[in-house]
Design a protein around this motif. Structure first.
Motif, mmCIF file in Angstrom:
data_model
loop_
_atom_site.group_PDB
_atom_site.id
_atom_site.type_symbol
_atom_site.label_atom_id
_atom_site.label_comp_id
_atom_site.label_asym_id
_atom_site.label_seq_id
_atom_site.Cartn_x
_atom_site.Cartn_y
_atom_site.Cartn_z
ATOM 1 N N THR A 268 23.078 -26.228 -37.600
ATOM 2 C CA THR A 268 22.898 -27.100 -38.540
ATOM 3 C C THR A 268 21.980 -26.240 -39.592
ATOM 4 O O THR A 268 22.493 -26.775 -40.961
ATOM 5 C CB THR A 268 21.738 -28.004 -37.782
ATOM 6 N N ILE A 269 21.345 -25.593 -39.435
ATOM 7 C CA ILE A 269 20.692 -24.630 -40.260
ATOM 8 C C ILE A 269 21.586 -23.816 -41.326
ATOM 9 O O ILE A 269 21.535 -23.908 -42.557
ATOM 10 C CB ILE A 269 19.828 -23.649 -40.080
ATOM 11 N N LYS A 270 22.632 -23.284 -40.664
ATOM 12 C CA LYS A 270 23.659 -22.475 -41.376
ATOM 13 C C LYS A 270 24.747 -23.246 -41.992
ATOM 14 O O LYS A 270 25.440 -22.590 -42.688
ATOM 15 C CB LYS A 270 24.413 -21.565 -40.221
ATOM 16 N N SER A 271 24.483 -24.573 -41.819
ATOM 17 C CA SER A 271 25.685 -25.593 -42.712
ATOM 18 C C SER A 271 25.226 -25.472 -43.920
ATOM 19 O O SER A 271 24.290 -25.621 -44.337
ATOM 20 C CB SER A 271 25.717 -27.008 -41.900
ATOM 21 N N LYS A 312 20.442 -14.209 -42.821
ATOM 22 C CA LYS A 312 21.476 -15.087 -43.387
ATOM 23 C C LYS A 312 22.983 -14.529 -43.624
ATOM 24 O O LYS A 312 23.863 -15.229 -43.601
ATOM 25 C CB LYS A 312 21.056 -15.680 -44.966
ATOM 26 N N ASN A 313 23.093 -13.222 -43.294
ATOM 27 C CA ASN A 313 24.416 -12.476 -43.265
ATOM 28 C C ASN A 313 24.887 -12.518 -41.708
ATOM 29 O O ASN A 313 26.130 -12.043 -41.476
ATOM 30 C CB ASN A 313 24.339 -11.194 -43.629
ATOM 31 N N VAL A 314 24.237 -13.114 -40.736
ATOM 32 C CA VAL A 314 24.787 -13.221 -39.512
ATOM 33 C C VAL A 314 25.491 -14.464 -39.497
ATOM 34 O O VAL A 314 24.908 -15.582 -39.328
ATOM 35 C CB VAL A 314 23.510 -13.136 -38.222
ATOM 36 N N ASP A 315 26.713 -14.254 -39.048
ATOM 37 C CA ASP A 315 27.861 -15.457 -38.435
ATOM 38 C C ASP A 315 27.412 -16.033 -37.266
ATOM 39 O O ASP A 315 26.780 -15.518 -36.355
ATOM 40 C CB ASP A 315 29.069 -15.049 -38.385
ATOM 41 N N VAL A 316 27.558 -17.385 -37.174
ATOM 42 C CA VAL A 316 27.103 -18.268 -36.264
ATOM 43 C C VAL A 316 27.644 -17.713 -34.907
ATOM 44 O O VAL A 316 26.998 -17.469 -33.825
ATOM 45 C CB VAL A 316 27.530 -19.814 -36.389
ATOM 46 N N PRO A 317 28.699 -17.369 -34.765
ATOM 47 C CA PRO A 317 29.185 -16.597 -33.426
ATOM 48 C C PRO A 317 28.682 -15.401 -33.012
ATOM 49 O O PRO A 317 28.572 -15.092 -31.902
ATOM 50 C CB PRO A 317 30.884 -16.565 -33.546
ATOM 51 N N LYS A 318 28.108 -14.819 -33.915
ATOM 52 C CA LYS A 318 27.295 -13.611 -33.751
ATOM 53 C C LYS A 318 25.729 -13.779 -33.442
ATOM 54 O O LYS A 318 25.364 -12.743 -33.165
ATOM 55 C CB LYS A 318 27.323 -12.631 -34.937
#
Length: 426
Positions: A268-271, A312-318
């Motif tokens: 949700t935060i990364k959306s 913020k550079n970390v992708d969700v799957p990571k």
């Protein structure tokens, strides 16, 4: 080794500590619970604000909401004072959640200030991977000598439950214990409050969680129906606190249940719906900094912002959530040494990890085993959500050639995995 003092003795020792003692009780007895998410939210939020005027005000207001700092010490009692500035390379942050009521009568008399939640966030040097390790509250571990705040120190202990460390020697003792257990240097730490969970869930407009069956827990007041539920405020807190309502009723079930919530919160935060909304981003930063007691090393908006720029550079799957390897022993659990060594060596070597086991006793893969980032929270549903298209839900997708595969008896999930909480079963 000397035995653990009684709780009454520990409280008496804590009260006798002078006002300059940062590791003994100069923290308020807040409850927290929760999560690396709390800090993760704040870190992401500080740099996510896109409007200059809002950003300027937020920087001032968030800074003014920071709580008094907590001193951390190394094994020799020397105060840890890492430099402030751009966050280069890998870094580790420990978050402890106390089980005290924090002065809020609505939570009841919680008794001693035990760290019922202990989580470690490791961000890799290239800022492409983040690993969140949850330590079971009832895990027996060695506790090193911890400064007593009066120029002396408490005796080391060969085996005590890890959730005793906060009451025994404050946040600094929890950090020293986890450093000894993991072999990692942990310069940043914080203690989170119950109320912070409520405020952060409100800030994002609620967090969608999937529940595999009705859950009703009279101990926390949780009452949710099977299917997809949007939780915020007190229900979100009850969901994170529940132990008797999920899995096998143990703290291990609670850990995997919390990861259901945390993975959805990260998505949700990364959306785009969250990060593109400066008001919502500011509310997240404010909620996090207002409800976490931070170590001196972290009690600085510049430091938080520099961490956020890395996260913020970390992708969700990571983003990988993992339960520290353990097995039942006596009235608690003990570290599973070989598996723990594999996990900790990977983090020490700054390598990403790949999960090969299941998500734990408190959760299961959502229908269709989907890996996706949901849209903004929707109205709670009372029936099971429609099954999305099948997708690989293992953390293998998050790894690469250098990824370290964890044994199949190590539980956890990535933030990209959509999972459902499992109701308690006898």
């Amino acid at each position: 080794m000397n035995e653990m003092p009684t709780r009454a003795q520990a409280r008496a020792q804590e009260k006798s500590a002078g006002p300059t003692v940062a590791r003994h009780g100069r923290l308020k007895r807040h409850h927290p619970f929760k999560t690396v998410a709390a800090l993760l939210v704040g870190l992401l939020a500080v740099v996510g604000i896109s409007t200059a005027g809002v950003a300027a005000y937020a920087t001032y207001d968030v800074a003014s909401s920071l709580k008094p700092a907590v001193k951390l010490v190394d094994a020799k009692g020397k105060v840890v004072t890492p430099g402030i500035g751009a966050m280069d390379g890998a870094f580790n942050v420990l978050l402890a959640g106390s089980d005290s009521g924090g002065g809020n009568k609505g939570y009841g008399d919680r008794g001693e200030n035990l760290n019922d939640v202990t989580m470690l966030l490791h961000v890799s040097a290239d800022h492409k991977n983040a690993t969140v390790v949850s330590f079971p509250r009832d895990m027996y571990v060695p506790i090193p000598s911890c400064p007593d705040g009066k120029g002396g120190s408490y005796d080391a202990m060969s085996s005590q439950k890890i959730n005793n460390t906060l009451s025994y020697g404050g946040l600094a003792c929890t950090v020293l214990t986890v450093e000894k257990l993991t072999g990692l240097d942990i310069p940043y730490a914080g203690v989170i409050q119950f109320d912070g969970v409520i405020e952060m869930s409100n800030a994002v407009g609620g967090v969608n969680v999937c529940v595999a069956g009705d859950i009703k827990d009279p101990y926390t007041g949780l009452d949710v129906k099977a299917g997809e539920n949007t939780l915020q405020g007190a229900p979100a807190l009850a969901f994170l606190r529940t132990r008797h309502g999920v899995g096998d009723g143990s703290d291990l079930g609670r850990i995997s249940n919390q990861q259901v919530f945390l993975s959805s919160l990260v998505r949700t935060i990364k959306s785009a719906d969250t990060l593109a909304n400066p008001v919502r981003v500011y509310a997240l930063a404010k909620a996090a900094t207002s409800n976490i007691s931070l170590s001196e090393s972290l009690n600085n908006p510049t430091t938080i912002a520099s961490m956020a720029m890395a996260l913020k550079n970390v992708d969700v799957p990571k983003v990988v959530f993992v339960q520290y390897p353990n097995h039942y022993q006596g009235d608690g659990v003990a570290p599973t040494k070989d598996a723990a060594s594999t996990l900790m060596t990977a983090l020490q070597d700054d390598k990403p990890v790949t999960l090969t086991g299941d998500t734990g006793v408190g959760s299961e893969a959502a229908p269709g085993a989907a890996t996706q980032a949901p849209a903004a929270p929707s109205t709670p549903a009372t029936q099971a959500p429609a099954a999305p298209a099948p997708t690989d839900t293992s953390s293998a997708a998050a790894g690469d050639g250098s990824s370290v595969q964890l044994p199949s008896d190590v539980h956890g999930q990535t933030a990209a995995q959509v999972t459902c909480s499992k109701p308690f079963q006898d």
